[in-house]
Design an enzyme around this catalytic site. Structure first.
Site, PDB file in Angstrom:
ATOM      1  N   HIS A 185       4.090 -12.662  -5.367  1.00  0.00           N
ATOM      2  CA  HIS A 185       2.891 -12.829  -4.543  1.00  0.00           C
ATOM      3  C   HIS A 185       2.376 -14.272  -4.576  1.00  0.00           C
ATOM      4  O   HIS A 185       1.196 -14.517  -4.816  1.00  0.00           O
ATOM      5  CB  HIS A 185       1.817 -11.846  -5.020  1.00  0.00           C
ATOM      6  CG  HIS A 185       0.880 -11.407  -3.951  1.00  0.00           C
ATOM      7  ND1 HIS A 185       0.129 -12.287  -3.220  1.00  0.00           N
ATOM      8  CD2 HIS A 185       0.572 -10.174  -3.489  1.00  0.00           C
ATOM      9  CE1 HIS A 185      -0.610 -11.612  -2.364  1.00  0.00           C
ATOM     10  NE2 HIS A 185      -0.357 -10.327  -2.496  1.00  0.00           N
ATOM     11  N   GLU A 189       5.623 -12.388   1.398  1.00  0.00           N
ATOM     12  CA  GLU A 189       5.990 -11.373   0.399  1.00  0.00           C
ATOM     13  C   GLU A 189       7.146 -10.538   0.941  1.00  0.00           C
ATOM     14  O   GLU A 189       6.959  -9.720   1.833  1.00  0.00           O
ATOM     15  CB  GLU A 189       4.805 -10.455   0.115  1.00  0.00           C
ATOM     16  CG  GLU A 189       3.546 -11.152  -0.321  1.00  0.00           C
ATOM     17  CD  GLU A 189       2.339 -10.238  -0.122  1.00  0.00           C
ATOM     18  OE1 GLU A 189       2.357  -9.082  -0.580  1.00  0.00           O
ATOM     19  OE2 GLU A 189       1.377 -10.670   0.532  1.00  0.00           O
ATOM     20  N   ASP A 191      -2.104 -10.107   8.054  1.00  0.00           N
ATOM     21  CA  ASP A 191      -1.908  -9.381   6.785  1.00  0.00           C
ATOM     22  C   ASP A 191      -1.048  -8.171   7.169  1.00  0.00           C
ATOM     23  O   ASP A 191      -1.477  -7.033   7.096  1.00  0.00           O
ATOM     24  CB  ASP A 191      -3.264  -8.969   6.203  1.00  0.00           C
ATOM     25  CG  ASP A 191      -3.130  -8.390   4.801  1.00  0.00           C
ATOM     26  OD1 ASP A 191      -2.004  -8.393   4.264  1.00  0.00           O
ATOM     27  OD2 ASP A 191      -4.148  -7.937   4.240  1.00  0.00           O
ATOM     28  N   ARG A 216       0.797  -1.231   0.000  1.00  0.00           N
ATOM     29  CA  ARG A 216       0.000   0.000   0.000  1.00  0.00           C
ATOM     30  C   ARG A 216       0.832   1.286   0.000  1.00  0.00           C
ATOM     31  O   ARG A 216       1.908   1.333   0.596  1.00  0.00           O
ATOM     32  CB  ARG A 216      -0.939   0.000   1.207  1.00  0.00           C
ATOM     33  CG  ARG A 216      -2.035  -1.044   1.037  1.00  0.00           C
ATOM     34  CD  ARG A 216      -2.767  -1.331   2.320  1.00  0.00           C
ATOM     35  NE  ARG A 216      -3.822  -2.308   2.075  1.00  0.00           N
ATOM     36  CZ  ARG A 216      -3.631  -3.635   2.019  1.00  0.00           C
ATOM     37  NH1 ARG A 216      -2.425  -4.154   2.205  1.00  0.00           N
ATOM     38  NH2 ARG A 216      -4.643  -4.447   1.774  1.00  0.00           N
TER      39      ARG A 216
HETATM   40  C1  BGC Z   1      -2.294  -7.570   0.840  1.00  0.00           C
HETATM   41  C2  BGC Z   1      -3.702  -8.028   1.137  1.00  0.00           C
HETATM   42  C3  BGC Z   1      -4.414  -8.232  -0.180  1.00  0.00           C
HETATM   43  C4  BGC Z   1      -3.626  -9.233  -1.006  1.00  0.00           C
HETATM   44  C5  BGC Z   1      -4.204  -9.469  -2.372  1.00  0.00           C
HETATM   45  C6  BGC Z   1      -1.610  -8.642   0.065  1.00  0.00           C
HETATM   46  O1  BGC Z   1      -0.292  -8.280  -0.222  1.00  0.00           O
HETATM   47  O2  BGC Z   1      -1.584  -7.247   2.002  1.00  0.00           O
HETATM   48  O3  BGC Z   1      -4.389  -7.089   1.917  1.00  0.00           O
HETATM   49  O4  BGC Z   1      -5.726  -8.685   0.029  1.00  0.00           O
HETATM   50  O5  BGC Z   1      -2.307  -8.807  -1.158  1.00  0.00           O
HETATM   51  O6  BGC Z   1      -4.313  -8.306  -3.083  1.00  0.00           O
END
Ligand code: BGC
Length: 335
Positions: free
Chosen positions: A170, A298, A240, A74
């Site tokens: 991811h 990640e 998360d 983010r």
């Molecule tokens: C985020 C999650 C998100 C996911 C899929 C992760 O890296 O932290 O909040 O739902 O990615 O987009």
């Protein structure tokens, strides 16, 4: 050794391909759409979640297996300032930007394959100045390479302006190949985490994990504390969150280990980056997967670090090539 290229389905009329690389330990299948890791086999088990055709990846809002760049995670209010200039990104997650962009980002683009051998695949994606909202004409190369029992991912980037570089892969890991990961044992070489607000964006604090559900310094089942009463876990619907890796110095160091007592498979994560986002697939919910059927590890800079002065900033300098490496090592652990 297997070296095969197979069609994986069309995106906007253009064929995508699945490239297989393998050695004595590992077989990986990577699609040029999103430079996505579709399957990773170790000891007969596919340890990553994935789908059978590219259609399922087109609106891949779970970013399953994809390479996310220029910026993973983010950026608060989808804006940042660099060298005195303000940049605006797409607002795509609450008030924030998540994973640079959707659609049109690195996870939704067909990458060019620049080299391919039995054990190595390099893909390239270029962006023009201002594309996705970030500065600089930028060229990204990602190499997936099998080195004995390791899958190594190298991220290289060059830009003609100072810009942001915070890449990740991811993948959603499940060391049993299916079912819940709440029984997986996680250990993290991380004494600090960065608490989030209700939109899962770090507020800029660094807190000790000691005495909290975020303490994985000693191996612990993912499910042990995931449902305890805790505001941070409520915000994320589980884990998360970003942890800061102890002893980060930019060299390739061990961030932690995931282990399944059921298959005895262990996965170590090494990275040159300062943090690791552990995401227990809390929003993964479809005909194939349920929440907590996987865990993402990640490797990345702290989310929103570009706006936070107390974090290591993911900035690279004009004309200076930048490299980050992440390695996933798989082995059988004696219990
Ligand atoms: C985020 C999650 C998100 C996911 C899929 C992760 O890296 O932290 O909040 O739902 O990615 O987009």
């Amino acid at each position: 050794m297997i070296k095969t290229v197979k069609p994986f389905g069309k995106v906007n009329g253009q064929e995508t391909y699945l490239y297989t690389i393998s050695n004595d330990f590992l077989t990986a299948e990577i699609c040029d759409f999103g430079a996505t890791l579709i399957r990773l086999y170790y000891d007969g088990v596919n340890v990553v979640c994935g789908y059978d055709s590219v259609d399922r990846y087109i609106l891949n809002d779970s970013y399953m297996g994809a390479i996310v760049l220029p910026n993973a995670n983010r950026i608060r209010d989808a804006r940042f300032t660099l060298n005195g200039k303000e940049y605006h990104l797409r607002v795509n997650n609450g008030p924030n930007n998540l994973h640079s962009s959707l659609p049109g980002g690195s996870a939704q683009s067909i990458w060019n394959v620049v080299s391919y051998s039995e054990t190595e695949l390099t893909l390239q994606l270029d962006y023009k100045d201002g594309e996705l909202g970030f500065p600089g004409n930028r060229s990204f190369k990602v190499t997936y390479a099998l080195k004995d029992d390791r899958l190594s991912i190298t991220y290289c980037r060059i830009s003609d302006q100072d810009t942001v570089f915070n890449p990740t892969n991811h993948s959603y890991f499940n060391l049993n190949g299916h079912g819940t990961v709440l029984n997986h044992i996680l250990q993290l070489n991380c004494s600090h985490t960065t608490p989030n607000d209700e939109n899962s964006c770090p507020v800029g604090e660094i807190v000790e994990v000691a005495g909290t559900p975020f303490d994985f310094r000693e191996p612990k089942a993912i499910g042990r504390d995931i449902d305890v009463e805790n505001q941070q876990l409520e915000y994320g619907k589980g884990y998360d969150h970003n942890w800061l890796i102890d002893d980060f110095d930019g060299s390739l160091i061990l961030a932690g280990e995931l282990y399944s007592p059921e298959t005895s498979i262990a996965l170590q994560t090494y990275t040159t980056m300062p943090g690791i986002q552990v995401y227990t697939a809390n929003y993964l919910d479809n005909d194939k997967y349920s929440p907590r059927d996987a865990v993402c590890l990640e490797t990345q800079f702290t989310p929103d670090a570009i706006n936070l002065d107390n974090m290591v900033k993911p900035i690279i300098k004009a004309g200076k090539p930048a490299v980050h490496i992440t390695e996933y090592r798989l082995y059988k652990k004696e219990s």
